[in-house]
Design a protein around this motif. Structure first.
Motif, PDB file in Angstrom:
ATOM      1  N   UNK A  36       0.839  -1.210   0.000  1.00 38.90           N
ATOM      2  CA  UNK A  36       0.000   0.000   0.000  1.00 38.90           C
ATOM      3  C   UNK A  36       0.867   1.250   0.000  1.00 38.90           C
ATOM      4  N   UNK A  37       0.308   2.314  -0.536  1.00 40.66           N
ATOM      5  CA  UNK A  37       1.030   3.578  -0.593  1.00 40.66           C
ATOM      6  C   UNK A  37       0.187   4.704  -0.021  1.00 40.66           C
ATOM      7  N   UNK A  56       5.945   1.759   2.165  1.00 40.04           N
ATOM      8  CA  UNK A  56       6.771   0.963   3.068  1.00 40.04           C
ATOM      9  C   UNK A  56       6.834  -0.475   2.576  1.00 40.04           C
ATOM     10  N   UNK A  57       8.053  -1.007   2.533  1.00 42.11           N
ATOM     11  CA  UNK A  57       8.253  -2.363   2.079  1.00 42.11           C
ATOM     12  C   UNK A  57       8.160  -3.374   3.203  1.00 42.11           C
ATOM     13  N   UNK A  58       8.757  -4.531   2.987  1.00 39.75           N
ATOM     14  CA  UNK A  58       8.735  -5.616   3.963  1.00 39.75           C
ATOM     15  C   UNK A  58       9.350  -5.170   5.285  1.00 39.75           C
ATOM     16  N   UNK A  59       9.029  -5.900   6.341  1.00 35.81           N
ATOM     17  CA  UNK A  59       9.487  -5.526   7.665  1.00 35.81           C
ATOM     18  C   UNK A  59      10.978  -5.754   7.865  1.00 35.81           C
ATOM     19  N   UNK A 101      11.896   1.792   2.027  1.00 39.74           N
ATOM     20  CA  UNK A 101      10.754   2.708   2.024  1.00 39.74           C
ATOM     21  C   UNK A 101      10.968   3.705   0.894  1.00 39.74           C
ATOM     22  N   UNK A 102      10.024   3.757  -0.019  1.00 42.16           N
ATOM     23  CA  UNK A 102      10.113   4.684  -1.148  1.00 42.16           C
ATOM     24  C   UNK A 102       9.371   5.962  -0.785  1.00 42.16           C
ATOM     25  N   UNK A 103      10.065   7.080  -0.897  1.00 39.21           N
ATOM     26  CA  UNK A 103       9.494   8.362  -0.465  1.00 39.21           C
ATOM     27  C   UNK A 103       8.963   9.215  -1.608  1.00 39.21           C
TER      28      UNK A 103
END
Length: 504
Positions: A57-58, A81-84, A134-136
């Motif tokens: 989700x974004x 946010x990617x995987x934990x 995490x892509x900003x």
């Protein structure tokens, strides 16, 4: 939904465009014959497209205002946010704005594409998210990526973090500026004539153009399949190598990928350079616009490699200049055919096409006057070559490319790495609004004399910072054999560890 069928008059016009003359009777008969073909189009129109699932989700995305974007380096901000956990856990990343990030607008630096929103993520986006990144958001890039300067993006220029009003380099201008400025840990950039390495050099960071095809270009708007490259920019060598480990490798969807070989690039970082053979390419210092102060800084960096135990020798590689000359027919005719006439995707390759991108980008024809002068200049050359010489110079240049590549390979069989200045100058002032076409275009291409060659030959090449001239960064370029990124990182890491580049 049924597609619109051609009328007799439309079919006659199509035939005329193909240099075929039809009578009304012939056109009517042809229309009857080809109806079954259009029935197949109807079937395909009713089917869902075959595109990857969006798995992360974004947050709501937005275009930041000037107070939040002083360098004009962001196009859109968001948070995905990617995987934990994973190799990139805790790392923040910006994407050059020619890379698909689902549900976030993509403009590729041009008002003619404004309003396009991708439906799926690029392969490398999914890989980074799977690795915990995490892509900003999306970083500003130059108008359809056709500039080594940072002044062609719509609507405003990107500023250099070291000096406002100066170029950040292009076309991955925003990616380099955001990393250099500390806004993100890492960024993805793309390179067809130097667009990873030029902004890395101007902004004092590390920029790796990998071997052609090592990193999948799937879900990235192409310029020309045979010169498209995508890779990482970073403030440290380790982060650069780590990101390449995550994004490299075949995905089965990119025709640029063949016999891909990946490695554990971070395993090279502590090996040092003792005994490593480096060939210093004389032709890389002989550019007509080479700033002697830049050359001096690179020469001083070479001495540092020798102090660390590398074996350094001056060499001649005449085909370096040949490869640069090959860029004009390959780049100009290729981009005109694929990116413009082919609506961004072109034809005749297996893989994942951006159908919605085609739908949007085709409308450039209605707004062609809005295209940047840099793109127009390349299109004029490309269209002339296609119309007047039927693409023979593109074809011949691709054949001669093997000669240039073989010459590089021969030297890289004798030496572990080749070395030269990344660009012949430090960042220059941005052109003033209303400047002449000559200045606007020359400021876009004046710095590509060394970088375009490796896009033609496909060899990996990395810019590393190696000094300051007038308080602006200087870039040194290391070139390796095909899939030899590890050796490049080996040398870059040793230099980073042992040398304070700002004091050279």
């Amino acid at each position: 939904m049924a597609i619109q069928r051609p009328t007799i008059d439309v079919l006659k016009q199509i035939a005329n465009d193909l240099h075929i003359q039809l009578t009304d009777t012939e056109a009517a008969e042809y229309l009857s014959i080809i109806q079954s073909n259009f029935d197949a189009y109807d079937l395909i129109d009713e089917l869902d497209d075959e595109i990857p699932e969006v798995r992360y989700p974004r947050a709501n995305s937005y275009r930041p205002d000037a107070t939040e974007n002083p360098l004009n380096a962001w196009y859109y901000k968001t948070e995905v946010k990617g995987a934990l956990s994973g190799k990139l856990s805790g790392k923040t990343i910006a994407l050059k704005d020619n890379i698909f990030l689902a549900d976030v607008p993509m403009m590729n630096g041009s008002t003619t594409l404004e309003g396009f929103v991708p439906e799926y993520d690029a392969t490398i986006v999914t890989r980074m998210l799977d690795a915990g990144a995490t892509i900003l958001g999306k970083a500003t890039c130059e108008h359809f990526c056709l500039s080594g300067g940072s002044h062609t993006s719509d609507p405003v220029a990107v500023h250099n973090p070291y000096r406002h009003g100066y170029s950040a380099g292009g076309s991955s201008s925003g990616s380099a500026a955001l990393v250099s400025n500390g806004d993100v840990d890492l960024a993805i950039a793309c390179d067809q004539g130097g667009s990873i390495r030029i902004p890395a050099a101007f902004c004092g960071i590390y920029g790796m153009k990998p071997t052609h095809g090592l990193v999948p270009y799937t879900g990235i708007m192409p310029i020309e399949n045979t010169i498209d490259h995508v890779g990482p920019v970073s403030r440290t060598v380790r982060d650069n190598a780590l990101l390449l480990e995550v994004i490299a490798g075949g995905d089965g969807l990119d025709p640029r990928q063949y016999h891909v070989k990946t490695e554990d690039y971070t395993s090279y970082l502590d090996r040092g350079v003792k005994g490593l053979k480096i060939g210093v390419v004389r032709e890389g210092f002989n550019l007509a616009n080479m700033d002697p102060k830049v050359a001096e800084k690179v020469r001083k960096a070479i001495v540092e490699f020798e102090k660390m135990g590398a074996i350094v020798e001056d060499i001649s590689l005449p085909e370096h200049a040949l490869a640069g000359a090959l860029w004009s027919p390959v780049g100009c005719e290729g981009l005109t055919a694929q990116m413009m006439h082919g609506n961004g995707m072109g034809f005749n390759w297996e893989g994942l096409y951006g159908v919605k991108l085609i739908d949007k980008h085709k409308d450039w024809r209605k707004q062609a006057d809005q295209l940047s002068p840099t793109l127009k200049a390349c299109m004029f050359v490309g269209e002339y070559g296609i119309k007047n010489y039927s693409g023979r110079y593109y074809a011949k240049s691709k054949n001669i490319t093997r000669r240039a590549r073989a010459a590089y390979d021969q030297k890289l069989a004798e030496y572990d790495l080749l070395l030269m200045p990344t660009v012949p100058m430090v960042a220059q002032p941005l052109p003033e609004p209303g400047c002449s076409l000559t200045e606007y275009i020359s400021k876009a291409f004046e710095m590509i004399g060394n970088t375009a060659s490796q896009d033609i030959t496909g060899h990996p090449a990395m810019s590393i910072p190696c000094g300051l001239v007038d308080d602006l960064p200087v870039g040194l370029m290391l070139i390796g054999p095909y899939f030899g990124e590890g050796k490049i990182y080996q040398a870059a890491a040793a230099f980073e560890k042992n040398v304070d580049w700002k004091t050279i």
